[in-house]
Design an enzyme around this catalytic site. Structure first.
Site, PDB file in Angstrom:
ATOM      1  CG  ASN A 248      -1.906  -1.149   1.210  1.00  0.00           C
ATOM      2  OD1 ASN A 248      -1.885  -2.012   2.078  1.00  0.00           O
ATOM      3  ND2 ASN A 248      -2.741  -1.201   0.192  1.00  0.00           N
ATOM      4  CG  ASP A 306      -3.011   1.783   8.687  1.00  0.00           C
ATOM      5  OD1 ASP A 306      -2.854   2.664   9.559  1.00  0.00           O
ATOM      6  OD2 ASP A 306      -2.886   2.003   7.470  1.00  0.00           O
TER       7      ASP A 306
END
Lengths: 437, 247
Positions: A248, A306
């Site tokens: 990502n 996250d």
């Protein structure tokens, strides 16, 4: 920055010593039946041999775990908030922030995460100065719940081309290397309260790039590459051994330019280990990518959530710290009006269960991705994330379901049971739905 | 050994007193004993143990300490009460032989042997009348043991507390285990050599009840005649390759 260690590591006769028997513990990649001795006074796992030879040390009680699996407490090195509390939200007063954080730590321990790095997204300098003093390593007390191992500052030295949902106007360039870091975070904060720094290495001046990781490492701070356009060779030559949320906010592997993934998955050796965080919520990264990343560098994979503060809150539109809006639809968080993924609200336990399913691994092997590996990455091998004598007695007792997935039944912090499933505070089921998407 | 313990029928007031070695040869013996314990053939409830030796200068919790060795290979697996276990130390070595005597003396002493013929840490030149004491290790032993300390000679302790040759000789029975070619010269000295403090193992020739258990490789320095003689008196074909009764 020193982690909180007990004032003494040897046991004395007046200590409370507990024997956990009839439990299954992970050894290499198998579960073996064993006995665990813990000293509740020092909060450490102690050696059966020491208790055996020292007749003055007697376990005050024995707890039969009836064949349950005992693993080290989980470690999440990237989590932005939980239970409605956003670590980056500086709009509260210091007192409000401190009491909110205290409450989060108490609740958060029930998810099995006994230690974590509270993560601050890209912010203006004054936000760091305000919140970082709260986020340094927690005091050593089981009553405080989950403990901080030091903050993870994700930004503001990120590449605007890979900003994700970090607002581009907040991002900065570390033109003066270490000095820029000291200015933005505050020198005192940097060396006392920060544990991990995510930055885009290509933004650093060429003169400071090779030396910065070592300088920070000498202060026990880990530099992690992320939100970056770094090439394969830039990362390999940078001496940076950690990568933030692999796949990502970075270039994807290309046949002639394997990028950051190529560097962290292929350029690995015993003398030069490389680590990477990866979000196994089933949304951020395709399961197949998680599978090959793990098989390429099994001892480097750290599962991270996250997760945002919205974890556990109802669907709808929420205002983020910088005045932008996030849409929560089930377990998916997007920046309002876009399809950009804005963090997750998955628990680490759910990531672990996803990971076992994606990679077809058993709990004894998979557990390392939330215990031993993040502990090694943080330089806390032997202290956290293991069941060796001398390590902190942060433990999870797990139930293994018929499909091989696991659930948290009990959580122990510093040798004291701080949560159990059948108690008053039940596990929050609602926060574990994301993987089904 | 389990046969001897059971034959003795030890009780709380009349325990079986066992002398124990550490090292690579005894490791397999302990594994066998643990198997016997697990299958219910032997109990250590009424066994008192005295170990031969321990390093000086490393903590008992050190992975290479003999405390760790014994815990790992034997004590943690069997039902022996911790207060019936003895290892020599800087604190107790002066009293060690008295402690043994108070328990009625050692019934059976298991022994290994070094390639230079040492028993316990009674290195070449040790008095054959010695009792428990602190000994400086010879360079050969330090080099040989460096393999247990990541090959770092400096990490090997320079001295050890050890029972004396006389302490071993005072036991009512001694069984010595020697395996591998490295022990062949020591075996030759023990069987064919003359009694000498240079090969302290030879003192066992004076013992009234001394048995050696060796493998084929450890006999390689012996004369063919000697080997044949012992094989002959051993008798049964099943025991070929073993000099002495089955442990």
């Amino acid at each position: 920055m020193a982690t909180t260690r007990p004032s003494r590591t040897h046991s004395i006769p007046t200590d409370t010593i507990l024997r956990l028997t009839n439990c299954l513990v992970p050894v290499d990649n198998c579960l073996v039946s064993g006995t665990l001795l813990i000293n509740s006074t020092t909060g450490l796992i102690i050696s059966p041999q020491d208790v055996f030879y020292d007749s003055k040390l007697q376990p005050s009680s024995t707890i039969d775990l009836r064949g349950k699996v005992v693993v080290p407490g989980f470690i999440d090195v990237q989590i932005n908030g939980a239970y409605g509390f956003d670590f980056s939200n500086a709009s509260k007063s210091d007192d409000e922030y401190a009491s909110g954080l205290k409450e989060v730590n108490r609740q958060f321990v029930s998810t099995g995460v006994t230690s974590y790095c509270p993560t601050i997204t890209s912010q203006k300098d004054e936000v760091y100065h305000k919140v970082l003093p709260h986020l340094g390593p927690s005091l050593r007390s089981p009553t405080l719940g989950s403990s901080s191992l030091g903050a993870h500052v994700e930004g503001p030295f990120l590449n605007p081309e890979r900003n994700g949902i970090h607002p581009p106007h907040i991002l900065q360039k570390p033109s003066e290397g270490l000095k820029s870091l000291e200015t933005v975070y505050g020198q005192e904060n940097l060396y006392s309260n920060v544990k991990v720094i995510t930055l885009a290495p290509e933004l650093l001046p060429p003169s400071s790039l090779p030396s910065l990781p070592a300088v920070l490492a000498s202060k026990n701070i880990i530099l992690s590459a992320g939100h970056s356009t770094a090439t394969f060779s830039q990362l390999v030559n940078s001496n940076i051994s950690m990568v933030t949320h692999l796949f990502n906010a970075m270039h994807q592997p290309h046949q002639r330019e394997p990028g950051i993934p190529g560097a962290v998955l292929a350029e690995v050796s015993v003398s030069k280990p490389r680590f990477f965080g990866i979000i196994a919520d089933g949304v951020h990264v395709h399961p197949a990518n998680i599978k090959w990343a793990y098989h390429s560098n099994p001892s480097g994979l750290c599962l991270v959530t996250d997760a945002m503060s919205l974890l556990g809150l109802p669907d709808g539109e929420y205002v983020w710290g910088n005045g932008e809006s996030i849409q929560k639809t089930g377990g998916v968080l997007t920046l309002k009006g876009t399809t950009k993924i804005a963090g997750s609200c998955v628990t680490l336990l759910e990531c672990l269960n996803n990971f076992m399913r994606f990679t077809n691994t058993g709990i004894a092997e998979a557990i390392k991705t939330v215990t031993k590996t993040p502990a090694r990455m943080l330089g806390l091998e032997g202290v956290k994330g293991c069941l060796e004598p001398g390590a902190d007695a942060d433990l999870c007792v797990l139930e293994v379901n018929g499909d091989g997935s696991v659930g948290v039944e009990e959580v122990w912090k510093f040798g004291v049971r701080v949560w159990e499933k059948s108690g008053m505070r039940r596990r929050r089921e609602g926060v574990m739905e994301l993987s089904r998407l | 050994m389990y046969y001897r313990i059971n034959e003795f029928r030890p009780t709380k007031d009349r325990p079986f007193v066992l002398g124990l070695p550490t090292g690579s040869s005894p490791e397999q013996i302990y594994a066998n004993i643990v198997d016997m314990y697990r299958s219910g053939k032997v109990s250590f409830k009424n066994v008192v143990t005295f170990n031969m030796d321990e390093y000086v200068g490393i903590p008992t919790s050190h992975p290479q300490s003999y405390h760790s060795f014994m815990f790992k290979h034997l004590f943690q697996h069997v039902d022996i009460p911790p207060n019936q276990i003895h290892l020599p130390s800087l604190e107790n070595y002066g009293e060690y032989d008295n402690m043994i005597a108070k328990h009625g003396g050692i019934e059976l002493f298991l022994c290994g042997v070094g390639s230079d013929g040492h028993i316990a840490f009674n290195e070449p030149g040790s008095s054959l009348a010695s009792k428990t004491r602190v000994k400086t290790l010879t360079n050969d032993t330090i080099v040989a043991n460096a393999r247990f300390f990541n090959g770092d000679i400096n990490a090997v302790p320079k001295s050890a507390v050890t029972v004396g040759v006389k302490t071993v000789l005072d036991a009512r029975e001694v069984i010595l285990i020697a395996d591998g070619r490295a022990k062949a010269e020591a075996v030759r000295q023990a069987v064919e050599g003359s009694i000498s403090h240079v090969w302290t193992v030879t003192a066992l020739q004076m013992h009234p009840k001394f048995i050696m258990a060796v493998d084929e490789a450890a006999t390689e320095e012996l004369r063919v005649k000697t080997v044949k003689y012992f094989k002959d008196i051993e008798g049964t074909p099943a025991r070929i390759g073993k000099l002495g009764p089955k442990l």
